[in-house]
Design a protein around this motif. Structure first.
Motif, short mmCIF file in Angstrom:
data_model
loop_
_atom_site.label_atom_id
_atom_site.label_comp_id
_atom_site.label_asym_id
_atom_site.label_seq_id
_atom_site.Cartn_x
_atom_site.Cartn_y
_atom_site.Cartn_z
N LYS A 8 43.59 40.24 34.27
CA LYS A 8 44.00 41.65 34.26
C LYS A 8 43.63 42.39 35.55
O LYS A 8 44.16 43.46 35.82
N LEU A 9 42.73 41.82 36.35
CA LEU A 9 42.34 42.47 37.60
C LEU A 9 43.38 42.21 38.69
O LEU A 9 43.83 41.08 38.88
N LYS A 10 43.76 43.28 39.39
CA LYS A 10 44.68 43.12 40.50
C LYS A 10 43.91 42.63 41.73
O LYS A 10 42.79 43.04 41.97
N GLU A 45 41.79 47.83 44.56
CA GLU A 45 41.59 46.57 43.87
C GLU A 45 40.14 46.15 44.01
O GLU A 45 39.47 46.50 44.98
N ALA A 46 39.67 45.36 43.06
CA ALA A 46 38.29 44.87 43.12
C ALA A 46 38.15 43.66 44.04
O ALA A 46 37.06 43.34 44.48
N HIS A 67 33.70 48.76 43.24
CA HIS A 67 34.89 48.98 42.41
C HIS A 67 34.49 48.99 40.94
O HIS A 67 33.63 48.22 40.51
N THR A 68 35.14 49.82 40.16
CA THR A 68 34.78 49.96 38.73
C THR A 68 34.99 48.68 37.93
O THR A 68 34.36 48.51 36.89
N ASP A 69 35.84 47.78 38.39
CA ASP A 69 36.10 46.53 37.66
C ASP A 69 35.29 45.34 38.19
O ASP A 69 35.39 44.25 37.65
N HIS A 71 32.30 44.47 37.88
CA HIS A 71 31.37 43.88 36.91
C HIS A 71 32.04 42.84 36.01
O HIS A 71 31.38 42.04 35.37
N GLU A 72 33.37 42.84 35.98
CA GLU A 72 34.10 41.88 35.15
C GLU A 72 34.24 40.50 35.82
O GLU A 72 34.63 39.53 35.18
#
Length: 91
Positions: A8-10, A45-46, A67-69, A71-72
């Motif tokens: 799901k991450l770009k 983007e992360a 980036h907010t994502d 951590h995923e």
């Protein structure tokens, strides 16, 4: 080391044709550093995928830890890394 980037991450993907012709010169050119800095501050983007300057058919993945994502993204096979002395900068 292997990382897992959720589908799901770009990922922003750069190819050689999108970079300045001297993108892999040494010492590094300011224009390529600006490309990275612009991506980092955009927070779009992360992950940034860039061509490897060492192996022409490989890529490096740069993670923006702010980036907010970010951590995923997980390390699934972590190994210690020692920077090869042959690649060390001589100042």
């Amino acid at each position: 080391t292997s990382i897992l980037i959720p589908d799901k991450l770009k990922i922003k993907r750069l190819v050689v044709s999108e970079l300045p012709s001297d993108w892999d010169d040494h010492p590094y050119i300011l224009r390529t550093q600006i490309v990275g800095s612009d991506w980092l501050t955009s927070m779009g983007e992360a992950v940034l995928q860039v061509p490897s300057s060492v192996c022409s058919d490989e890529y490096n993945f740069i993670i923006n830890p702010a980036h907010t994502d970010a951590h995923e993204i997980k390390c699934v096979e972590c190994q210690p890394f020692s920077y090869p002395k042959r690649l060390a900068l001589k100042l």
